[in-house]
Write an enzyme that holds these catalytic residues in place. Structure first.
Site, PDB file in Angstrom:
ATOM      1  N   GLU A 301       0.823  -1.214   0.000  1.00 41.76           N
ATOM      2  CA  GLU A 301       0.000   0.000   0.000  1.00 41.76           C
ATOM      3  C   GLU A 301       0.861   1.269   0.000  1.00 41.76           C
ATOM      4  O   GLU A 301       0.653   2.185   0.783  1.00 41.76           O
ATOM      5  CB  GLU A 301      -0.950  -0.004   1.199  1.00 41.76           C
ATOM      6  CG  GLU A 301      -1.914  -1.176   1.160  1.00 41.76           C
ATOM      7  CD  GLU A 301      -2.954  -1.169   2.274  1.00 41.76           C
ATOM      8  OE1 GLU A 301      -2.652  -0.675   3.372  1.00 41.76           O
ATOM      9  OE2 GLU A 301      -4.067  -1.672   2.027  1.00 41.76           O
ATOM     10  N   ASP A 374      -8.154  -9.262   4.437  1.00 38.24           N
ATOM     11  CA  ASP A 374      -7.930  -8.068   5.238  1.00 38.24           C
ATOM     12  C   ASP A 374      -8.971  -7.908   6.353  1.00 38.24           C
ATOM     13  O   ASP A 374      -9.872  -7.076   6.227  1.00 38.24           O
ATOM     14  CB  ASP A 374      -7.957  -6.835   4.315  1.00 38.24           C
ATOM     15  CG  ASP A 374      -7.350  -5.618   4.961  1.00 38.24           C
ATOM     16  OD1 ASP A 374      -6.940  -5.705   6.123  1.00 38.24           O
ATOM     17  OD2 ASP A 374      -7.282  -4.573   4.292  1.00 38.24           O
ATOM     18  N   GLU A 402     -12.397  -2.133  12.174  1.00 37.67           N
ATOM     19  CA  GLU A 402     -12.447  -1.389  10.918  1.00 37.67           C
ATOM     20  C   GLU A 402     -13.583  -1.847  10.003  1.00 37.67           C
ATOM     21  O   GLU A 402     -14.303  -1.032   9.449  1.00 37.67           O
ATOM     22  CB  GLU A 402     -11.095  -1.542  10.192  1.00 37.67           C
ATOM     23  CG  GLU A 402     -11.072  -0.886   8.834  1.00 37.67           C
ATOM     24  CD  GLU A 402      -9.718  -1.033   8.136  1.00 37.67           C
ATOM     25  OE1 GLU A 402      -8.772  -1.571   8.749  1.00 37.67           O
ATOM     26  OE2 GLU A 402      -9.627  -0.593   6.968  1.00 37.67           O
TER      27      GLU A 402
END
Ligand code: BDP
Length: 698
Positions: A301, A374, A402
């Protein structure tokens, strides 16, 4: 009659003094059960403590605080105290049998045992180090706070994992990446001169559940933390944490030699770069002699890394390992990588890391997220577990929710953690669970400076569970939740039982109203809150929900069998067999591995479309039932925390319906099928949900 009941209810709630949640599970409230208190008081009257280190002082002060709070006992020191706290070498009366028990305790394990000295019963809390004694004290207090008998004790508890860490994704400006509970606890501006009481309470809470390391900074790292100015601040925190048996770690930005070192390159094979890191490590250890080491996110990322210089992850990790090795530091190198060239993001970490097995230095651990994608509500275990026998692996769980409703939805995640830990990798034949392949645990922290640390009052349970499971991953989710409820709220069974049920079901409910049957990653872009199954606008396909569900007229799901991406091949053969046949693939994982037709017959007997509708609807209804359940428990909880949970559950219930309606309406455009009779109709049409714009600020 009603009036009396009403007055009684006020009277009872009157006892629940307002609480913010700041005390976490260390509330030490007076125990209401008089019989239990009396039994304890007969056994606990005074303390003999062998030693004076800061850690032992902390242990003593915790004992005093806990026993005073719960039993109203002032604990005088005495030469033959009814509690005896010490290491074997300081206790002359220790028997060979006890010595033998302690020889199995290592440096962190403890023994709590009822012994008789001179005809007098005493409670021995023993361990081989001061840190172990502190753990013993916290466990003893846990026994009392959960009202366990303390008459005949014989508990030997040894951690199953040596590394039990929190990973803070905290930035130098005190924002927290994916933090939903305020700003960072680290007050960089006031450090090193000022130590906030909160930092001490954070350390106490961690020690109470066996967490022995903390990475202070974000994996998307900033080199600033490695400057002399910041290292002084880090030292001040490390000095606090050391007392509580917690080692301090930092994230290392791979390009730091360029950014703060004035070098032209960060190539791991460049001698000047290697020298820079060695000097940096030396300077850190001068300040913090027990510094733990570095956590690194590289070539992922947008983060810099060794591949920028055509070197491997092993080259990068080994360079840092070399700098840390003389000081016994470690490198935790993350395996969270995925490239835009892969045909399936699922496969990427395995493809990059498996070939490097055996190529890492001995003080490098590879840190792997629990699943291949993820931190989704449900993922199969990452195929890397068990696949790198020559490399120690760490488990990375995400405590901060998240993708699981952030700090708004009530989700007890221990069931998720256990599902992964207990999954059989078959890498050493049947009975090789993921837990057996691990050398350490890391939890991405859900902690900030909110009054109650974690945002949602129940989110604290995930911090608690991470600590308890990394100490002993054989503990059940029920056991951990029961402990947590009793300490955080009340041990009254009429409260514990229903709340336990709520917690145990909570994660499954979330899976079913967000991403049932193996659907994944259908959250909004960027902030990942709320449903966006139609998302297809980001410039990398593997950031878009449509990449993951692949819904079309024929069906839905990601074919990862031999006729698809063949990601399944990364697992041992018996695991492949569990998933590869569409007719007996477990429903919960079906769409992880298959593109199934809308009429596919599920194990329930329903068609896939009907099952999707069923899951979304029943989960939404169950959240409403949870709201009612909580309402019925008002008399057991102080008004502040009761109302906090109640308001959050109301949001959760309406958002479950939002997920349900948005997803089903969208998938209906492919399935072309009606909603089965008897279900609540969507409140709005699909366009309404697509037009919703969610802006989040925390
Ligand atoms: C993703 C998060 C991102 C993290 C990344 C990571 O969205 O903020 O930086 O994980 O783990 O899930 O590195």
């Amino acid at each position: 009659m009603k009036r009396i009941a009403f007055i009684l209810a006020i009277f009872i709630t009157g006892f629940c003094k307002a609480e913010t949640g700041y005390e976490l599970w260390l509330r030490y409230q007076p125990i209401a059960n008089a019989q239990y208190v009396n039994a304890c008081k007969q056994l606990i009257r005074s303390l003999e403590i062998k030693g004076t280190s800061p850690t032992l002082r902390a242990a003593r002060s915790e004992l005093e605080r806990g026993l005073n709070g719960m039993l109203r006992i002032n604990l005088p020191l005495s030469h033959s105290g009814s509690i005896l706290l010490g290491k074997p070498e300081n206790i002359p009366a220790i028997t060979p049998a006890i010595k033998e028990q302690l020889s199995k305790a290592g440096t962190e394990g403890f023994l709590i045992k009822t012994i008789t000295i001179g005809g007098k019963n005493r409670i021995l809390i023993a361990g081989n180090t001061d840190q172990a004694l502190l753990y013993g004290v916290f466990h003893f207090l846990r026994l009392i706070q959960t009202e366990q008998p303390v008459r005949q004790l014989d508990i030997l508890s040894v951690p199953r994992s040596p590394l039990r860490l929190l990973n803070h994704w905290d930035n130098p400006d005190r924002t927290i990446e994916r933090g939903y509970a305020g700003f960072s606890l680290w007050q960089w501006n006031n450090l090193p001169a000022y130590i906030d009481q909160r930092v001490i309470d954070y350390a106490r809470a961690n020690a109470s559940i066996g967490i022995n390391g903390t990475v202070l900074t974000n994996v998307n790292a900033n080199a600033l933390i490695l400057t002399p100015e910041f290292l002084q601040k880090v030292k001040a925190l490390a000095d606090v944490f050391r007392v509580y048996g917690i080692k301090t770690f930092l994230t290392a930005r791979f390009s730091a030699p360029i950014e703060i070192g004035g070098l032209k390159t960060a190539d791991p094979l460049d001698p000047a770069v290697r020298e820079w890191w060695k000097k940096k490590a030396d300077s850190i250890y001068q300040l913090i002699p027990d510094f733990g080491g570095f956590l690194v996110k590289a070539n992922s990322e947008g983060q810099p890394g060794p591949q920028d210089y055509e070197r491997t992850h092993a080259d990068g990790a080994n360079m840092l390992a070399e700098a840390l090795a003389p000081h016994k530091g470690i490198v935790m190198w993350r395996a969270f990588v995925y490239s835009h060239t892969s045909d399936d993001r699922f496969k990427q970490a395995y493809e990059e890391f498996k070939p490097l097995d055996g190529k890492f230095s001995s003080n490098v651990l590879v840190q792997v997220k629990n699943g291949p994608i993820d931190f989704q509500p449900r993922e199969p275990f990452s195929p890397l577990f068990g696949a790198m026998p020559a490399t120690p692996l760490m488990m990375e769980f995400q405590l901060t929710q998240e993708y699981l409703g952030q700090s708004t939805h009530l989700v007890y995640q221990a069931t998720l953690y256990k599902e992964t830990l207990d999954a059989d990798t078959y890498t050493n034949g049947k009975g090789s669970p993921v837990s057996s392949t691990l050398s350490g645990f890391a939890g991405v922290a859900n902690i900030g400076n909110d009054l109650n640390w974690c945002g949602h009052p129940f989110a604290q349970s995930n911090w608690y569970a991470l600590g308890r499971l990394s100490w002993d991953y054989t503990l059940s989710s029920e056991t951990i939740a029961t402990e947590w409820i009793k300490q955080t709220f009340t041990p009254q069974p009429a409260f514990v039982q229903p709340v336990l049920k709520m917690m145990m079901r909570s994660r499954e409910l979330l899976v079913n109203y967000m991403t049932p049957l193996g659907l994944t990653h259908m959250m909004y872009n960027d902030h990942h809150y709320g449903p966006m199954p139609w998302g297809n606008t980001l410039n990398r396909p593997d950031w878009n929900p449509v990449y993951y569900h692949k819904a079309d007229k024929a069906g839905i799901g990601f074919n990862r069998t031999g006729s698809g991406s063949n990601a399944l091949r990364q697992y041992a053969a018996p695991v492949q067999q569990q998933f590869e046949n569409i007719d007996n693939c477990p429903d919960d994982y079906l769409l992880w591995f298959h593109h199934a037709s809308w009429d596919h017959k599920m194990q329930s007997g329903r068609t896939l479309w009907d099952e999707l509708c069923y899951r979304y609807h029943t989960a939404t209804d169950s959240v409403r039932a949870m709201q009612q359940q909580w309402k019925s428990l008002q008399r057991f909880v102080d008004a502040e925390r009761f109302s906090h949970v109640q308001q959050m559950l109301a949001i959760q219930a309406s958002e479950a319906a939002w997920w349900r309606d948005a997803c089903l309406l969208y998938f209906q455009t492919f399935s072309g099928k009606p909603f089965p009779a008897g279900y609540e109709q969507p409140k709005h049409d699909l366009e309404y949900y697509k037009d919703l714009r969610i802006h989040l600020t925390y």
